[in-house]
Motif scaffolding. Structure first.
Motif, PDB file in Angstrom:
ATOM      1  N   PRO A   3       0.788  -1.245   0.000  1.00 46.63           N
ATOM      2  CA  PRO A   3       0.000   0.000   0.000  1.00 46.63           C
ATOM      3  C   PRO A   3       0.819   1.295   0.000  1.00 46.63           C
ATOM      4  CG  PRO A   3      -0.903  -1.547   1.593  1.00 46.63           C
ATOM      5  CD  PRO A   3       0.379  -2.137   1.076  1.00 46.63           C
TER       6      PRO A   3
ATOM      7  N   SER B 114      -6.571  -3.347  -0.026  1.00 45.53           N
ATOM      8  CA  SER B 114      -7.840  -2.701  -0.335  1.00 45.53           C
ATOM      9  C   SER B 114      -7.577  -1.247  -0.706  1.00 45.53           C
ATOM     10  CB  SER B 114      -8.758  -2.771   0.891  1.00 45.53           C
ATOM     11  OG  SER B 114      -9.815  -1.857   0.757  1.00 45.53           O
ATOM     12  N   ILE B 115      -8.318  -0.748  -1.660  1.00 48.30           N
ATOM     13  CA  ILE B 115      -8.208   0.667  -2.036  1.00 48.30           C
ATOM     14  C   ILE B 115      -8.516   1.562  -0.837  1.00 48.30           C
ATOM     15  CG2 ILE B 115      -9.254   2.466  -3.477  1.00 48.30           C
ATOM     16  CD1 ILE B 115      -7.419   0.713  -5.027  1.00 48.30           C
ATOM     17  N   ASP B 116      -9.270   1.046   0.101  1.00 47.81           N
ATOM     18  CA  ASP B 116      -9.623   1.821   1.295  1.00 47.81           C
ATOM     19  C   ASP B 116      -8.583   1.711   2.407  1.00 47.81           C
ATOM     20  OD1 ASP B 116     -12.034   2.576   0.094  1.00 47.81           O
ATOM     21  OD2 ASP B 116     -12.987   0.714   0.738  1.00 47.81           O
ATOM     22  N   SER B 117      -7.475   1.038   2.148  1.00 49.63           N
ATOM     23  CA  SER B 117      -6.445   0.826   3.154  1.00 49.63           C
ATOM     24  C   SER B 117      -5.946   2.147   3.736  1.00 49.63           C
ATOM     25  CB  SER B 117      -5.261   0.072   2.532  1.00 49.63           C
ATOM     26  OG  SER B 117      -4.126   0.149   3.339  1.00 49.63           O
ATOM     27  N   LYS B 118      -5.854   2.197   5.069  1.00 46.84           N
ATOM     28  CA  LYS B 118      -5.348   3.406   5.728  1.00 46.84           C
ATOM     29  C   LYS B 118      -3.900   3.670   5.343  1.00 46.84           C
ATOM     30  CE  LYS B 118      -8.385   3.390   9.713  1.00 46.84           C
ATOM     31  NZ  LYS B 118      -8.526   3.326  11.143  1.00 46.84           N
TER      32      LYS B 118
ATOM     33  N   LYS C 250      -3.888   5.300   1.897  1.00 48.26           N
ATOM     34  CA  LYS C 250      -4.338   6.694   1.988  1.00 48.26           C
ATOM     35  C   LYS C 250      -3.299   7.572   2.677  1.00 48.26           C
ATOM     36  CE  LYS C 250      -8.627   5.859   0.569  1.00 48.26           C
ATOM     37  NZ  LYS C 250      -9.320   6.346  -0.539  1.00 48.26           N
ATOM     38  N   ARG C 251      -2.666   7.042   3.721  1.00 43.30           N
ATOM     39  CA  ARG C 251      -1.664   7.813   4.453  1.00 43.30           C
ATOM     40  C   ARG C 251      -0.486   8.149   3.539  1.00 43.30           C
ATOM     41  NH1 ARG C 251      -0.022   4.487   8.770  1.00 43.30           N
ATOM     42  NH2 ARG C 251      -2.056   4.904   9.640  1.00 43.30           N
TER      43      ARG C 251
ATOM     44  N   TRP D 203      -5.076  12.130  -3.054  1.00 44.05           N
ATOM     45  CA  TRP D 203      -5.985  11.181  -3.690  1.00 44.05           C
ATOM     46  C   TRP D 203      -7.044  11.861  -4.540  1.00 44.05           C
ATOM     47  CZ3 TRP D 203      -5.031   6.456  -4.777  1.00 44.05           C
ATOM     48  CH2 TRP D 203      -4.139   5.743  -3.999  1.00 44.05           C
ATOM     49  N   ASN D 204      -7.573  12.973  -4.068  1.00 39.17           N
ATOM     50  CA  ASN D 204      -8.611  13.674  -4.830  1.00 39.17           C
ATOM     51  C   ASN D 204      -8.073  14.312  -6.104  1.00 39.17           C
ATOM     52  OD1 ASN D 204     -10.464  12.974  -2.890  1.00 39.17           O
ATOM     53  ND2 ASN D 204     -10.238  14.891  -1.766  1.00 39.17           N
TER      54      ASN D 204
END
Length: 162
Positions: free
Chosen positions: A19, A45-49, A52-53, A59-60
């Motif tokens: 990730p 997972s794409i939702d992995s913290k 995202k961190r 990301w946006n």
């Protein structure tokens, strides 16, 4: 996710596993205007913290397209120029003239791109020069993406970047 716009460069991660690497690459794509393609299966997972961190608040600003597998990706972009970044590449990345609207593919961290896929594309299999110590396999994936992407951008005089 913006599927209609053409991008100067597209970064393709085939079956990424870690990730933070993908998060760092997403950040690099956002800051350079490259589109990021993720080819499943993903090792997270794409939702992995952690993902995202690593990508922070970029990301946006990252244009991402997800593909179910390599065959689906290849079918959709069969007419595009592909560069395969691999330790098995025969051409140095600095000896390639990167075409606009092309795709630079990177394999998963533990195995790289499939060997048969590389064998089918010998003229566009590129490599980053590295030492020859067998205990040192390769650069970190996010570093390799940055090295190659910035060379491609340099060749086009860093359009839209200040």
């Amino acid at each position: 996710m913006d599927n209609e716009k053409e991008y100067l460069f597209n970064i393709v991660l085939v079956e990424p596993e870690i990730p933070p690497n993908t998060g760092n690459i997403a950040r690099t794509c956002a800051i350079t205007g490259a589109k990021l393609h993720l080819v499943k299966p993903l090792g997270f997972s794409i939702d992995s913290k952690m993902l995202k961190r690593a990508g922070l608040d970029y990301w946006n600003h990252t244009h991402i397209e997800i593909h179910e597998n390599l065959d689906e990706f290849l079918e959709k972009y069969r007419n595009k120029k592909l560069y395969l970044a691999t330790t098995h590449g025969g051409v140095r990345y600095t000896n390639v003239d990167f075409e606009a609207d092309s795709f630079i593919l990177f394999g998963k961290e533990t195995a790289g791109l499939p060997k048969e896929f590389i064998a089918d594309h010998p003229d566009t299999a590129i490599r980053i020069p590295m030492g020859n110590d067998p205990d040192l396999r390769s650069l970190n994936l996010s570093n390799a993406v940055a090295v190659v992407l910035y060379e491609a951008l340099r060749q086009h005089d860093f359009p839209d970047l200040i």
